[in-house]
Design a protein around this motif. Structure first.
Motif, PDB file in Angstrom:
ATOM      1  N   GLN A 147      19.285 -21.447 -28.343  1.00 27.50           N
ATOM      2  CA  GLN A 147      18.245 -22.374 -29.088  1.00 27.50           C
ATOM      3  C   GLN A 147      19.044 -23.470 -29.916  1.00 27.50           C
ATOM      4  OE1 GLN A 147      15.693 -20.148 -31.511  1.00 27.50           O
ATOM      5  NE2 GLN A 147      14.824 -21.921 -32.476  1.00 27.50           N
ATOM      6  N   ARG A 148      20.134 -22.944 -30.592  1.00 26.23           N
ATOM      7  CA  ARG A 148      20.662 -23.858 -31.643  1.00 26.23           C
ATOM      8  C   ARG A 148      21.426 -24.964 -30.772  1.00 26.23           C
ATOM      9  NH1 ARG A 148      20.343 -27.432 -35.323  1.00 26.23           N
ATOM     10  NH2 ARG A 148      22.001 -27.746 -36.544  1.00 26.23           N
ATOM     11  N   ALA A 149      22.120 -24.528 -29.741  1.00 33.14           N
ATOM     12  CA  ALA A 149      22.704 -25.746 -28.826  1.00 33.14           C
ATOM     13  C   ALA A 149      21.966 -26.457 -28.198  1.00 33.14           C
ATOM     14  CB  ALA A 149      23.582 -24.762 -27.671  1.00 33.14           C
ATOM     15  N   PHE A 150      20.634 -26.042 -27.801  1.00 30.89           N
ATOM     16  CA  PHE A 150      19.504 -27.065 -27.144  1.00 30.89           C
ATOM     17  C   PHE A 150      19.064 -27.966 -28.198  1.00 30.89           C
ATOM     18  CE2 PHE A 150      18.638 -24.006 -23.347  1.00 30.89           C
ATOM     19  CZ  PHE A 150      19.995 -24.122 -22.728  1.00 30.89           C
ATOM     20  N   GLU A 151      18.787 -27.498 -29.284  1.00 34.14           N
ATOM     21  CA  GLU A 151      18.309 -28.383 -30.537  1.00 34.14           C
ATOM     22  C   GLU A 151      19.292 -29.438 -30.832  1.00 34.14           C
ATOM     23  OE1 GLU A 151      17.981 -25.662 -33.833  1.00 34.14           O
ATOM     24  OE2 GLU A 151      16.260 -24.812 -33.079  1.00 34.14           O
ATOM     25  N   TRP A 201      32.032 -18.686 -16.702  1.00 36.68           N
ATOM     26  CA  TRP A 201      31.292 -18.878 -17.612  1.00 36.68           C
ATOM     27  C   TRP A 201      30.059 -19.362 -17.050  1.00 36.68           C
ATOM     28  CZ3 TRP A 201      31.907 -18.182 -23.116  1.00 36.68           C
ATOM     29  CH2 TRP A 201      33.420 -17.630 -23.361  1.00 36.68           C
ATOM     30  N   ARG A 202      28.774 -19.055 -17.699  1.00 34.27           N
ATOM     31  CA  ARG A 202      27.690 -19.829 -17.313  1.00 34.27           C
ATOM     32  C   ARG A 202      27.566 -21.031 -18.336  1.00 34.27           C
ATOM     33  NH1 ARG A 202      22.964 -15.690 -15.305  1.00 34.27           N
ATOM     34  NH2 ARG A 202      24.513 -14.325 -14.124  1.00 34.27           N
ATOM     35  N   LYS A 203      27.007 -22.207 -17.758  1.00 32.80           N
ATOM     36  CA  LYS A 203      26.748 -23.356 -18.417  1.00 32.80           C
ATOM     37  C   LYS A 203      25.184 -23.660 -18.293  1.00 32.80           C
ATOM     38  CE  LYS A 203      27.795 -28.097 -18.922  1.00 32.80           C
ATOM     39  NZ  LYS A 203      28.736 -29.323 -18.518  1.00 32.80           N
ATOM     40  N   GLU A 204      24.350 -23.651 -19.388  1.00 32.60           N
ATOM     41  CA  GLU A 204      23.099 -23.878 -19.416  1.00 32.60           C
ATOM     42  C   GLU A 204      22.932 -25.063 -19.966  1.00 32.60           C
ATOM     43  OE1 GLU A 204      18.657 -21.873 -19.900  1.00 32.60           O
ATOM     44  OE2 GLU A 204      20.318 -20.530 -20.292  1.00 32.60           O
ATOM     45  N   MET A 205      22.090 -25.949 -19.184  1.00 34.05           N
ATOM     46  CA  MET A 205      21.961 -27.309 -20.063  1.00 34.05           C
ATOM     47  C   MET A 205      20.450 -27.413 -20.456  1.00 34.05           C
ATOM     48  SD  MET A 205      24.367 -28.884 -19.072  1.00 34.05           S
ATOM     49  CE  MET A 205      24.086 -30.575 -19.493  1.00 34.05           C
ATOM     50  N   PRO A 230      24.717 -28.190 -24.123  1.00 30.64           N
ATOM     51  CA  PRO A 230      24.669 -27.093 -23.186  1.00 30.64           C
ATOM     52  C   PRO A 230      25.338 -25.790 -24.052  1.00 30.64           C
ATOM     53  CG  PRO A 230      27.076 -28.424 -22.608  1.00 30.64           C
ATOM     54  CD  PRO A 230      26.283 -29.163 -23.736  1.00 30.64           C
ATOM     55  N   PHE A 231      24.803 -24.770 -23.211  1.00 29.38           N
ATOM     56  CA  PHE A 231      25.094 -23.368 -24.019  1.00 29.38           C
ATOM     57  C   PHE A 231      25.908 -22.707 -23.055  1.00 29.38           C
ATOM     58  CE2 PHE A 231      23.995 -18.731 -24.077  1.00 29.38           C
ATOM     59  CZ  PHE A 231      24.278 -18.364 -25.490  1.00 29.38           C
ATOM     60  N   TYR A 232      27.063 -22.273 -23.498  1.00 32.90           N
ATOM     61  CA  TYR A 232      27.986 -21.405 -22.645  1.00 32.90           C
ATOM     62  C   TYR A 232      28.085 -19.863 -22.925  1.00 32.90           C
ATOM     63  CZ  TYR A 232      30.138 -26.071 -21.666  1.00 32.90           C
ATOM     64  OH  TYR A 232      30.454 -27.237 -21.301  1.00 32.90           O
ATOM     65  N   ALA A 233      27.961 -19.090 -22.071  1.00 31.30           N
ATOM     66  CA  ALA A 233      27.926 -17.567 -22.215  1.00 31.30           C
ATOM     67  C   ALA A 233      28.729 -17.087 -20.980  1.00 31.30           C
ATOM     68  CB  ALA A 233      26.409 -17.291 -22.176  1.00 31.30           C
ATOM     69  N   GLN A 234      29.337 -15.860 -21.237  1.00 28.18           N
ATOM     70  CA  GLN A 234      29.955 -15.106 -20.249  1.00 28.18           C
ATOM     71  C   GLN A 234      29.363 -13.914 -19.945  1.00 28.18           C
ATOM     72  OE1 GLN A 234      34.270 -14.523 -20.953  1.00 28.18           O
ATOM     73  NE2 GLN A 234      34.581 -15.365 -18.912  1.00 28.18           N
ATOM     74  N   ASN A 274      19.915  -6.056 -34.542  1.00 33.91           N
ATOM     75  CA  ASN A 274      19.568  -6.120 -32.976  1.00 33.91           C
ATOM     76  C   ASN A 274      20.600  -7.465 -32.389  1.00 33.91           C
ATOM     77  OD1 ASN A 274      18.502  -6.713 -30.460  1.00 33.91           O
ATOM     78  ND2 ASN A 274      16.709  -7.265 -31.154  1.00 33.91           N
ATOM     79  N   MET A 275      21.659  -6.845 -32.212  1.00 40.51           N
ATOM     80  CA  MET A 275      22.861  -8.063 -31.654  1.00 40.51           C
ATOM     81  C   MET A 275      22.289  -8.667 -30.357  1.00 40.51           C
ATOM     82  SD  MET A 275      24.989  -8.221 -33.960  1.00 40.51           S
ATOM     83  CE  MET A 275      26.308  -9.339 -33.213  1.00 40.51           C
ATOM     84  N   ASN A 276      21.386  -8.162 -29.961  1.00 38.08           N
ATOM     85  CA  ASN A 276      20.721  -8.944 -28.453  1.00 38.08           C
ATOM     86  C   ASN A 276      20.100 -10.277 -29.031  1.00 38.08           C
ATOM     87  OD1 ASN A 276      21.641  -6.607 -26.914  1.00 38.08           O
ATOM     88  ND2 ASN A 276      19.812  -5.780 -27.030  1.00 38.08           N
ATOM     89  N   ASN A 277      19.832 -10.504 -29.917  1.00 40.63           N
ATOM     90  CA  ASN A 277      19.135 -12.037 -30.285  1.00 40.63           C
ATOM     91  C   ASN A 277      19.959 -12.885 -30.640  1.00 40.63           C
ATOM     92  OD1 ASN A 277      19.847 -11.221 -32.684  1.00 40.63           O
ATOM     93  ND2 ASN A 277      17.908 -11.047 -33.677  1.00 40.63           N
ATOM     94  N   MET A 278      21.520 -12.350 -30.997  1.00 43.06           N
ATOM     95  CA  MET A 278      22.486 -13.615 -31.357  1.00 43.06           C
ATOM     96  C   MET A 278      22.726 -14.576 -30.083  1.00 43.06           C
ATOM     97  SD  MET A 278      23.010 -12.755 -34.684  1.00 43.06           S
ATOM     98  CE  MET A 278      24.401 -13.920 -34.799  1.00 43.06           C
ATOM     99  N   HIS A 279      22.705 -13.942 -28.919  1.00 44.31           N
ATOM    100  CA  HIS A 279      22.751 -14.954 -27.808  1.00 44.31           C
ATOM    101  C   HIS A 279      21.754 -15.861 -27.799  1.00 44.31           C
ATOM    102  CE1 HIS A 279      22.192 -16.243 -23.655  1.00 44.31           C
ATOM    103  NE2 HIS A 279      22.866 -15.164 -23.152  1.00 44.31           N
ATOM    104  N   GLU A 280      20.347 -15.524 -28.006  1.00 42.49           N
ATOM    105  CA  GLU A 280      19.402 -16.446 -27.912  1.00 42.49           C
ATOM    106  C   GLU A 280      19.254 -17.438 -28.932  1.00 42.49           C
ATOM    107  OE1 GLU A 280      16.255 -18.327 -26.646  1.00 42.49           O
ATOM    108  OE2 GLU A 280      17.091 -17.015 -25.519  1.00 42.49           O
ATOM    109  N   LEU A 281      19.718 -16.852 -30.143  1.00 47.14           N
ATOM    110  CA  LEU A 281      19.849 -17.689 -31.380  1.00 47.14           C
ATOM    111  C   LEU A 281      20.927 -18.926 -31.129  1.00 47.14           C
ATOM    112  CD1 LEU A 281      19.778 -15.420 -34.416  1.00 47.14           C
ATOM    113  CD2 LEU A 281      17.909 -17.025 -33.618  1.00 47.14           C
ATOM    114  N   GLY A 282      22.118 -18.472 -30.337  1.00 42.08           N
ATOM    115  CA  GLY A 282      23.078 -19.642 -29.997  1.00 42.08           C
ATOM    116  C   GLY A 282      22.723 -20.633 -28.905  1.00 42.08           C
TER     117      GLY A 282
END
Length: 79
Positions: free
Chosen positions: A23-27, A43-47, A31-35, A13-21
């Motif tokens: 979560q780890r960035a926030f830990e 890019w989206r930057k989420e704080m 910020p977390f970056y995704a395109q 289930n590769m869809n969970n890789m985004h969420e794991l990354g």
């Protein structure tokens, strides 16, 4: 029951890789970056506090071409 490694389970289930990354960035307090396709190349930057922005990024590397820093420029805040 088949014995599968954690890697096999993650790859199923590769869809969970985004969420794991994310979560780890926030830990780490980062910020977390995704395109995403709908963001037209930005890019989206989420704080960690939930704020989201559209940004451009520049990845700074060291002499061995290993990423060491991300410099971003905010295009606009997302709701």
């Amino acid at each position: 029951m088949e014995n599968r490694s954690i890697v096999d389970r993650l790859l199923k289930n590769m869809n969970n890789m985004h969420e794991l990354g994310r979560q780890r960035a926030f830990e780490l307090g980062n910020p977390f970056y995704a395109q995403f396709e709908e963001d037209e190349g930005y890019w989206r930057k989420e704080m960690p506090n939930g704020e989201k922005f559209l940004v451009t990024i520049e990845v700074v590397t060291d002499e061995r071409d290993i990423p060491v820093e991300i410099n971003d420029t905010i295009i606009r805040k997302l709701d």
